[in-house]
Design a protein around this motif. Structure first.
Motif, short mmCIF file in Angstrom:
data_model
loop_
_atom_site.label_atom_id
_atom_site.label_comp_id
_atom_site.label_asym_id
_atom_site.label_seq_id
_atom_site.Cartn_x
_atom_site.Cartn_y
_atom_site.Cartn_z
N THR A 98 -36.35 2.71 17.11
CA THR A 98 -36.44 4.11 16.65
C THR A 98 -36.20 5.07 17.82
N LEU A 99 -36.73 4.71 19.00
CA LEU A 99 -36.54 5.56 20.18
C LEU A 99 -35.08 5.51 20.64
N ASP A 100 -34.42 4.34 20.46
CA ASP A 100 -32.99 4.26 20.80
C ASP A 100 -32.21 5.29 19.99
N LEU A 101 -32.48 5.33 18.70
CA LEU A 101 -31.76 6.25 17.83
C LEU A 101 -32.07 7.71 18.19
N LYS A 102 -33.33 7.97 18.51
CA LYS A 102 -33.72 9.34 18.88
C LYS A 102 -33.03 9.76 20.18
N PHE A 103 -33.00 8.84 21.17
CA PHE A 103 -32.34 9.15 22.44
C PHE A 103 -30.84 9.42 22.22
N ALA A 104 -30.22 8.65 21.35
CA ALA A 104 -28.79 8.82 21.09
C ALA A 104 -28.52 10.19 20.47
N SER A 105 -29.40 10.59 19.53
CA SER A 105 -29.23 11.89 18.89
C SER A 105 -29.39 13.04 19.90
N ILE A 106 -30.41 12.91 20.75
CA ILE A 106 -30.66 13.97 21.74
C ILE A 106 -29.51 14.03 22.75
N ALA A 107 -28.98 12.87 23.15
CA ALA A 107 -27.88 12.84 24.11
C ALA A 107 -26.64 13.52 23.56
N ARG A 108 -26.37 13.31 22.25
CA ARG A 108 -25.21 13.95 21.65
C ARG A 108 -25.40 15.48 21.62
N GLU A 109 -26.60 15.92 21.25
CA GLU A 109 -26.84 17.36 21.12
C GLU A 109 -26.84 18.06 22.48
N THR A 110 -27.36 17.42 23.50
CA THR A 110 -27.45 18.06 24.83
C THR A 110 -26.27 17.71 25.72
N ARG A 111 -25.33 16.88 25.21
CA ARG A 111 -24.17 16.45 25.98
C ARG A 111 -24.60 15.75 27.27
N THR A 112 -25.62 14.95 27.15
CA THR A 112 -26.12 14.15 28.27
C THR A 112 -25.44 12.79 28.24
N ALA A 113 -25.14 12.23 29.42
CA ALA A 113 -24.43 10.95 29.47
C ALA A 113 -25.29 9.83 28.88
N VAL A 114 -26.48 9.65 29.41
CA VAL A 114 -27.37 8.58 28.95
C VAL A 114 -28.81 9.04 29.10
N ILE A 115 -29.65 8.65 28.13
CA ILE A 115 -31.10 8.84 28.24
C ILE A 115 -31.72 7.46 28.05
N TYR A 116 -32.58 7.05 28.97
CA TYR A 116 -33.20 5.73 28.81
C TYR A 116 -34.61 5.76 29.37
N LEU A 117 -35.40 4.71 28.91
CA LEU A 117 -36.82 4.65 29.24
C LEU A 117 -37.11 3.37 29.99
N LEU A 118 -37.80 3.49 31.14
CA LEU A 118 -38.19 2.35 31.95
C LEU A 118 -39.68 2.13 31.81
N TRP A 130 -27.65 2.10 23.46
CA TRP A 130 -28.12 0.78 23.08
C TRP A 130 -27.04 -0.03 22.37
N ASP A 131 -26.11 0.68 21.68
CA ASP A 131 -25.10 -0.04 20.90
C ASP A 131 -23.76 -0.13 21.60
N GLU A 132 -23.70 0.20 22.91
CA GLU A 132 -22.43 0.15 23.63
C GLU A 132 -22.39 -1.10 24.51
N PRO A 133 -21.18 -1.55 24.87
CA PRO A 133 -21.09 -2.75 25.74
C PRO A 133 -21.79 -2.53 27.08
N THR A 134 -21.84 -1.28 27.54
CA THR A 134 -22.48 -0.98 28.83
C THR A 134 -23.91 -0.51 28.64
N SER A 135 -24.59 -1.03 27.59
CA SER A 135 -25.96 -0.61 27.31
C SER A 135 -26.86 -0.92 28.50
N PHE A 136 -27.81 0.04 28.76
CA PHE A 136 -28.76 -0.13 29.87
C PHE A 136 -29.98 -0.95 29.46
N VAL A 137 -30.14 -1.25 28.15
CA VAL A 137 -31.34 -1.93 27.68
C VAL A 137 -31.41 -3.32 28.31
N GLY A 138 -32.57 -3.65 28.86
CA GLY A 138 -32.80 -4.94 29.48
C GLY A 138 -32.47 -4.98 30.96
#
Length: 616
Positions: A98-118, A130-138
């Motif tokens: 759910t947070l992946d989807l929220k981050f993706a929506s916020i990134a599109r609206e703010t024109r941010t390259a990537v948002i991720y949580l450590l 999360w759904d790209e080949p260069t996903s940062f997840v993991g």
């Protein structure tokens, strides 16, 4: 004769060869043209550089505004996300997708390259890609400085090359805590492709470098991760260890300093002006390079054309003037003779003026000496006036002194008899009265002697009550002989005015004596007092009013009161009031009179206060 002298002067001037004159003219013209073109080239270069530098300064200011707008827009995002309940829920075991989807929506609206949580260990648990080949997840980012900085300080910023995406960007982080317990770190990566595209529209080359001189952003892609100056080995090792710039070679920029300009060799060889500005709220600086070659050539060409045109016109005029050189030379000779004649006449006139000036100085000196003699004569006249006044009051003073002298003899004989009769107490009393009478005589004579002294020196503070008392003492005998008891009001105690004591007493004595003489000419006085003297304090000083009940004067007599040698007395010289008026004027005051026939006269003296405090 004048024609003969002119022809003789022409005969003395040899004619110059025509060819030599034109040769000299040609050489001078060539030299002037060369110097003018060189000067125009230098001026053109300076003006072109100044104009392009101004454009570069304006462009760099606009470039920084574009960069700051992007930075300030993105800096608030990690702080806001750190407080988001969904982020905290994901760190506490909630849904991460759910947070992946929220981050993706916020990134599109703010024109941010990537948002991720450590998480607390630096492992990515949710990301907008999360759904790209260069996903940062993991991926583990615990080694990154932006993660360590957020853990230690609460927030951090680091520009680096992405280890997965291989794209450069600025990483903005914010720490997430639950009370004192650390939960994780939210990261926002900002890429500056749009900023660099906007910069390209400004023209030239623009790049941003950090405090070590490493280029982070640039409108020329090949310049990214180059350095302004070579880095030392220790700094290079630290950059390699942190993987901040990946395997970038960190080579120097293709720029070399050329005087006050910068020579670039890539992407094209050009001479540039450099405008450098610090980027606020960061440790970066922004450089803008604008090519100046074409502007220099255009400005030099324009100025050289203008200079050549002006010089050619000037040389043409000079050639025309050269043809008239010989005629001008003859006119100059004639003018030289006229000038010599004029100078001779000027010298003669100057000598005459010098003589006149000396005579004028002598006359001024003589006038100054005459002025000094006049001042001395005026002082002597004032003294004579005082002595004349003393002469008039001598009889009364002698009478005043004879009385205490007779009493002195009586008391002295009594004291001798008392001493002979062995009566020490009575003798002491008689001698005490003798002493008192001698003091009275001394006071009278000292007052008269002081009145007779010559008044001089600067103006000093004078106690007005003492001046009035001294004048009344001098006139005590004439007043009593005339049967006049003046009404006196001395005004406020301690009132002081700027004057000279002797001259102020002289003015009062003259005015009071005139009043006594006027009163004595009237047979009956219906309204007392016959004579009054009052002192009043004014805004700027003091005024003394002397009022008598004499016969008064008509308007014509009042108009000539202060005119020398005009007197209403049968045997008067007409100088007393003139002297009084001059003395009061010298004090900076005024003396005015007001009279009415049959009602008497009023004389009012105004004087300046001696203290600095104004009257309230």
């Amino acid at each position: 004769m004048r024609f003969v002298r002119r022809m003789a002067a022409q005969a003395r001037v040899p004619a110059s060869p025509l060819g030599w004159r034109w040769l000299a003219f040609g050489l001078a013209a060539a030299l002037l043209l060369a110097v003018g073109l060189i000067g125009a080239a230098d001026l053109g270069r300076s003006r072109a550089v100044a104009a392009v530098t101004a454009r570069a300064e304006d462009g760099s200011t606009l470039a920084i505004a574009i960069l700051r707008g992007e930075l300030e827009k993105q800096r608030a995002l990690p702080v806001i996300l750190a407080r988001d309940p969904d982020v905290r829920s994901a760190l506490s075991g909630g849904s991460r997708h759910t947070l992946d989807l929220k981050f993706a929506s916020i990134a599109r609206e703010t024109r941010t390259a990537v948002i991720y949580l450590l998480d607390v260990a630096g492992m990515t648990i949710a990301a907008s890609n999360w759904d790209e080949p260069t996903s940062f997840v993991g991926n583990d980012y615990a080694f990154r400085d932006y993660y360590l900085g957020a853990i230690l300080k609460g927030s951090a910023e680091q520009f680096a090359l992405g280890t997965v995406s291989q794209r450069p960007g600025l990483y903005l982080t914010s720490r997430i805590k639950d009370g004192e317990r650390l939960l994780g770190v939210v990261v926002v990566k900002v890429e500056f492709d749009r900023v660099e595209a906007d910069w390209r529209a400004l023209g030239g080359q623009i790049y941003v470098a950090d405090q070590r001189g490493v280029v982070l952003l640039s409108t020329t892609a090949d310049w990214r991760f180059h350095v302004e100056t070579p880095l030392d080995e220790e700094t290079q090792k630290e950059i390699r260890r942190s993987l901040q710039f990946g395997e970038a070679p960190l080579q120097p920029l293709p720029l070399t300093q050329d005087g006050d300009l910068v020579q670039s060799t890539a992407p094209a060889r050009a001479l540039n002006v450099l405008a450098r500005r610090d980027v606020p709220t960061t440790s970066w600086h922004l450089d803008m390079l604008l090519p100046v070659d074409q502007a220099i050539r255009a400005e030099q060409s324009r100025l050289q054309t203008l200079v050549a045109f002006v010089l050619l016109v000037g040389l043409l005029l000079a050639a025309l003037l050269l043809r008239r050189r010989q005629q001008a030379t003859m006119r100059l000779l004639v003018a030289s003779e006229a000038k010599a004649e004029l100078e001779r006449r000027v010298e003669e006139r100057t000598a005459e003026l010098a003589g006149s000036n000396r005579k004028l100085l002598e006359e001024m000196a003589e006038r100054a000496r005459a002025q000094m003699r006049l001042l001395d004569m005026r002082e002597e006249l004032a003294k004579a006036n005082r002595l004349a006044t003393l002469g008039q009051v001598t009889a009364g003073v002698a009478h005043e002194i004879n009385q205490p002298l007779a009493a002195l003899r009586t008391y002295a004989e009594n004291a001798r008899a008392l001493v002979a009769g062995a009566d020490p107490g009575g003798a002491a009393g008689a001698l005490g009265k003798v002493i008192g009478l001698t003091e009275r005589i001394g006071t009278i004579t000292e007052t008269l002697r002081g009145f007779a002294r010559r008044g001089s020196g600067a103006l000093v503070p004078v106690l007005l009550s003492e001046a009035v008392a001294g004048a009344l003492m001098i006139l005590d005998a004439p007043l009593r002989q005339a049967g006049i008891v003046p009404q006196v009001e001395t005004g406020p105690a301690g009132l002081r005015v700027l004057a000279r004591p002797v001259e102020l007493e002289q003015v009062l004595v003259n005015l009071l004596r005139n009043a006594v003489e006027a009163i004595e000419t009237v047979a009956q006085h219906p309204v007392p007092p016959l004579l009054s003297l009052s002192v009043a304090e004014t805004q700027e000083g003091a005024s003394i009013a002397i009022i008598d009940r004499g016969p008064g004067l008509d308007e014509e007599a009042v108009a000539t009161l202060f005119t020398p040698f005009r007197s209403s007395k049968p045997r008067g010289l007409g100088l007393g009031l003139v002297i009084c008026h001059d003395i009061v004027t010298a004090f900076g005051g005024t003396l005015v009179a007001a009279c009415r026939p049959g009602e008497g006269c009023t004389f009012i003296i105004t004087l300046r206060r001696a203290d600095a405090e104004p009257v309230q």
